[in-house]
Design a protein around this motif. Structure first.
Motif, mmCIF file in Angstrom:
data_model
loop_
_atom_site.group_PDB
_atom_site.id
_atom_site.type_symbol
_atom_site.label_atom_id
_atom_site.label_comp_id
_atom_site.label_asym_id
_atom_site.label_seq_id
_atom_site.Cartn_x
_atom_site.Cartn_y
_atom_site.Cartn_z
ATOM 1 N N ILE A 7 32.885 -17.485 -40.842
ATOM 2 C CA ILE A 7 34.231 -18.072 -40.794
ATOM 3 C C ILE A 7 35.060 -17.508 -41.943
ATOM 4 O O ILE A 7 34.731 -17.714 -43.117
ATOM 5 C CB ILE A 7 34.165 -19.622 -40.924
ATOM 6 C CG1 ILE A 7 33.086 -20.212 -40.002
ATOM 7 C CG2 ILE A 7 35.534 -20.236 -40.653
ATOM 8 C CD1 ILE A 7 33.295 -20.000 -38.534
ATOM 9 N N GLY A 8 36.133 -16.803 -41.587
ATOM 10 C CA GLY A 8 36.989 -16.165 -42.601
ATOM 11 C C GLY A 8 36.690 -14.680 -42.630
ATOM 12 O O GLY A 8 35.722 -14.240 -43.267
ATOM 13 N N ASN A 11 39.737 -9.835 -46.326
ATOM 14 C CA ASN A 11 39.362 -8.638 -47.091
ATOM 15 C C ASN A 11 37.875 -8.601 -47.425
ATOM 16 O O ASN A 11 37.259 -7.537 -47.442
ATOM 17 C CB ASN A 11 40.161 -8.587 -48.400
ATOM 18 C CG ASN A 11 41.626 -8.277 -48.145
ATOM 19 O OD1 ASN A 11 41.968 -7.583 -47.190
ATOM 20 N ND2 ASN A 11 42.499 -8.812 -48.986
ATOM 21 N N LEU A 32 41.538 -17.772 -38.604
ATOM 22 C CA LEU A 32 42.791 -18.335 -38.103
ATOM 23 C C LEU A 32 43.805 -17.234 -37.806
ATOM 24 O O LEU A 32 44.692 -17.412 -36.983
ATOM 25 C CB LEU A 32 43.393 -19.282 -39.162
ATOM 26 C CG LEU A 32 42.724 -20.638 -39.355
ATOM 27 C CD1 LEU A 32 43.431 -21.396 -40.472
ATOM 28 C CD2 LEU A 32 42.750 -21.452 -38.066
ATOM 29 N N SER A 33 43.673 -16.116 -38.510
ATOM 30 C CA SER A 33 44.625 -15.025 -38.309
ATOM 31 C C SER A 33 44.164 -14.129 -37.157
ATOM 32 O O SER A 33 43.023 -13.646 -37.148
ATOM 33 C CB SER A 33 44.778 -14.222 -39.606
ATOM 34 O OG SER A 33 44.790 -12.847 -39.348
ATOM 35 N N ALA A 36 43.155 -10.588 -38.240
ATOM 36 C CA ALA A 36 41.814 -10.499 -38.837
ATOM 37 C C ALA A 36 40.746 -10.547 -37.748
ATOM 38 O O ALA A 36 39.768 -9.798 -37.787
ATOM 39 C CB ALA A 36 41.613 -11.641 -39.839
ATOM 40 N N MET A 64 33.906 -17.697 -45.795
ATOM 41 C CA MET A 64 34.515 -16.862 -46.845
ATOM 42 C C MET A 64 36.012 -17.105 -46.785
ATOM 43 O O MET A 64 36.775 -16.318 -46.209
ATOM 44 C CB MET A 64 34.156 -15.385 -46.576
ATOM 45 C CG MET A 64 34.412 -14.470 -47.746
ATOM 46 S SD MET A 64 33.584 -15.094 -49.220
ATOM 47 C CE MET A 64 33.857 -13.789 -50.358
ATOM 48 N N LEU A 65 36.435 -18.221 -47.383
ATOM 49 C CA LEU A 65 37.808 -18.712 -47.234
ATOM 50 C C LEU A 65 38.533 -18.680 -48.576
ATOM 51 O O LEU A 65 37.902 -18.604 -49.633
ATOM 52 C CB LEU A 65 37.761 -20.137 -46.681
ATOM 53 C CG LEU A 65 37.087 -20.258 -45.310
ATOM 54 C CD1 LEU A 65 36.933 -21.713 -44.902
ATOM 55 C CD2 LEU A 65 37.868 -19.488 -44.255
ATOM 56 N N PRO A 66 39.875 -18.767 -48.544
ATOM 57 C CA PRO A 66 40.626 -18.609 -49.793
ATOM 58 C C PRO A 66 40.319 -19.659 -50.872
ATOM 59 O O PRO A 66 40.109 -19.295 -52.025
ATOM 60 C CB PRO A 66 42.083 -18.700 -49.338
ATOM 61 C CG PRO A 66 42.066 -18.287 -47.898
ATOM 62 C CD PRO A 66 40.757 -18.770 -47.359
ATOM 63 N N HIS A 70 40.731 -25.047 -48.018
ATOM 64 C CA HIS A 70 40.348 -24.434 -46.738
ATOM 65 C C HIS A 70 38.914 -24.813 -46.370
ATOM 66 O O HIS A 70 38.604 -25.065 -45.207
ATOM 67 C CB HIS A 70 40.471 -22.902 -46.813
ATOM 68 C CG HIS A 70 41.859 -22.422 -47.090
ATOM 69 N ND1 HIS A 70 42.360 -22.285 -48.360
ATOM 70 C CD2 HIS A 70 42.851 -22.056 -46.256
ATOM 71 C CE1 HIS A 70 43.603 -21.859 -48.300
ATOM 72 N NE2 HIS A 70 43.933 -21.708 -47.037
ATOM 73 N N SER A 93 32.996 -18.609 -50.460
ATOM 74 C CA SER A 93 34.356 -18.634 -51.016
ATOM 75 C C SER A 93 34.275 -18.980 -52.499
ATOM 76 O O SER A 93 33.313 -19.602 -52.948
ATOM 77 C CB SER A 93 35.185 -19.720 -50.337
ATOM 78 O OG SER A 93 34.822 -19.911 -48.990
ATOM 79 N N THR A 123 36.094 -5.807 -52.879
ATOM 80 C CA THR A 123 36.020 -5.351 -51.486
ATOM 81 C C THR A 123 35.110 -4.121 -51.386
ATOM 82 O O THR A 123 34.449 -3.928 -50.369
ATOM 83 C CB THR A 123 37.416 -5.024 -50.947
ATOM 84 O OG1 THR A 123 38.114 -4.247 -51.928
ATOM 85 C CG2 THR A 123 38.217 -6.276 -50.682
#
Ligand code: NAD
Length: 294
Positions: A7-8, A11, A32-33, A36, A64-66, A70, A93, A123
């Motif tokens: 999830i997520g 980058n 969600l995007s 992505a 792996m969320l902001p 989130h 995250s 990254t």
């Protein structure tokens, strides 16, 4: 080989999930995007229509969320009810320790094992599968998870009980923010005093000023290939994420009455730099442009 929900897919998440696929795991991704998700399906990943759909029938869930908000939103009642028994939950995250501990406690109350496993390595490290994991939770659970984490990382450290991985990560990123700014200051000073920045970087890499920002993530455009500075600061680790991490350190400093003069200065500089939406999204090494302007 395991069935894994990821999830997520930003980058960091996308290259991490890609490495799991390369090692033979089945990965069902959700972001969600739309862009992505599309980028993930382009490299052969399966994409679910929601987080709840992604996590049904898998053995491992990695997020792996902001930020902590989130992660809290992800771990909803519906999400918890969609998990199969014995699913292992890993949040990579970078989030506040309080949220990490409360989500782990929620999982434990429903009979699930959870690890906080934030990463370092940027990254580049996510792409090459050489991340460092700093893990909090039960050590036996970490041992069980190692085959999965080793698909994405090279160094896996046990930091202690739930939340400890986040404490280690917070300390590391405060230092990263500080030495990135220090590196930018030194390179700017050299450039304005007539030095070739590539030469200066080489000199300092072999001298006592050497550090990660200088050696693998040079903030000055054109000095190094394949770093955000040489790609108009696109991708990488966003300015607003660095400001978030420095704010986590500042809050923890207040809580424990720990003096953080450099960490707090770095936070203020990153907050000022992230004031425009455009700056907030570019890589954190762009702070060199802020120093150039002031
Ligand atoms: P990013 O913004 O590129 O990616 C985060 C992704 O999460 C986005 O695509 C977003 O759409 C998605 N998202 C947000 N809420 C969601 C939800 N509820 N369900 C599904 N998807 C959701 O960020 P990133 O750079 O990949 O960073 C992710 C985390 O890793 C952050 O906590 C960051 O601090 C940490 N981190 C980043 C780096 C780096 O170099 N970029 C390095 C180490 C750690």
């Amino acid at each position: 080989m395991s069935d894994i929900a990821f999830i997520g897919l930003g980058n960091m998440g996308r290259p991490m999930a890609t490495n799991l696929i390369k090692k033979g795991h089945r990965v069902i991704g959700f972001d969600l995007s739309e862009s992505a998700s599309k980028a993930f399906s382009k490299i052969g990943g399966e994409v679910a229509l929601s987080a709840v759909l992604a996590v049904q029938h898998v053995e491992v869930v990695i997020s792996m969320l902001p930020s902590g908000e989130h992660v809290k939103t992800l771990y909803s009642k519906e999400f918890m009810e969609s998990l199969s028994p014995n699913t292992l939950l890993i949040d990579s995250s970078t989030i506040d320790v309080t949220t990490a501990r409360s989500v782990a406690a929620l999982c434990a109350s429903k009979g699930f094992e959870m690890l906080d496993a934030p990463v370092s390595g940027g990254t580049g490290g996510a792409q090459s599968g050489t991340l460092t994991f700093m893990v909090g939770g039960r050590e036996e659970v970490l041992e069980k998870s190692k085959p999965i984490l080793e698909c994405m990382g090279q160094n896996i450290f046990y930091a202690g009980a739930s939340g400890s991985g986040q404490v280690a990560k917070m300390c590391n990123n405060m230092l990263l923010g500080i030495h990135m700014i220090g590196t930018c200051e030194a390179l700017n000073l050299g450039a304005r005093n007539g030095l070739n920045v590539k030469d200066l970087s080489e000199i300092m890499q072999k001298s006592s000023g050497r550090n990660w920002s200088l050696e693998v993530y040079n903030p000055y455009p054109g000095v190094m290939e394949n770093v955000p500075a040489s790609n108009s600061y696109a991708g990488g680790f966003a300015v607003d994420l660095m400001a978030k991490d420095l704010a986590l350190a500042a809050a923890a400093g207040l809580d424990t009455k720990t003096t953080l003069p450099l960490g707090n200065t770095a936070l203020h500089l990153y907050r000022m730099w992230s004031e425009t939406a455009e700056n907030a999204k570019i890589d954190f090494s762009s702070i060199i442009q802020f120093l150039n302007k002031h």
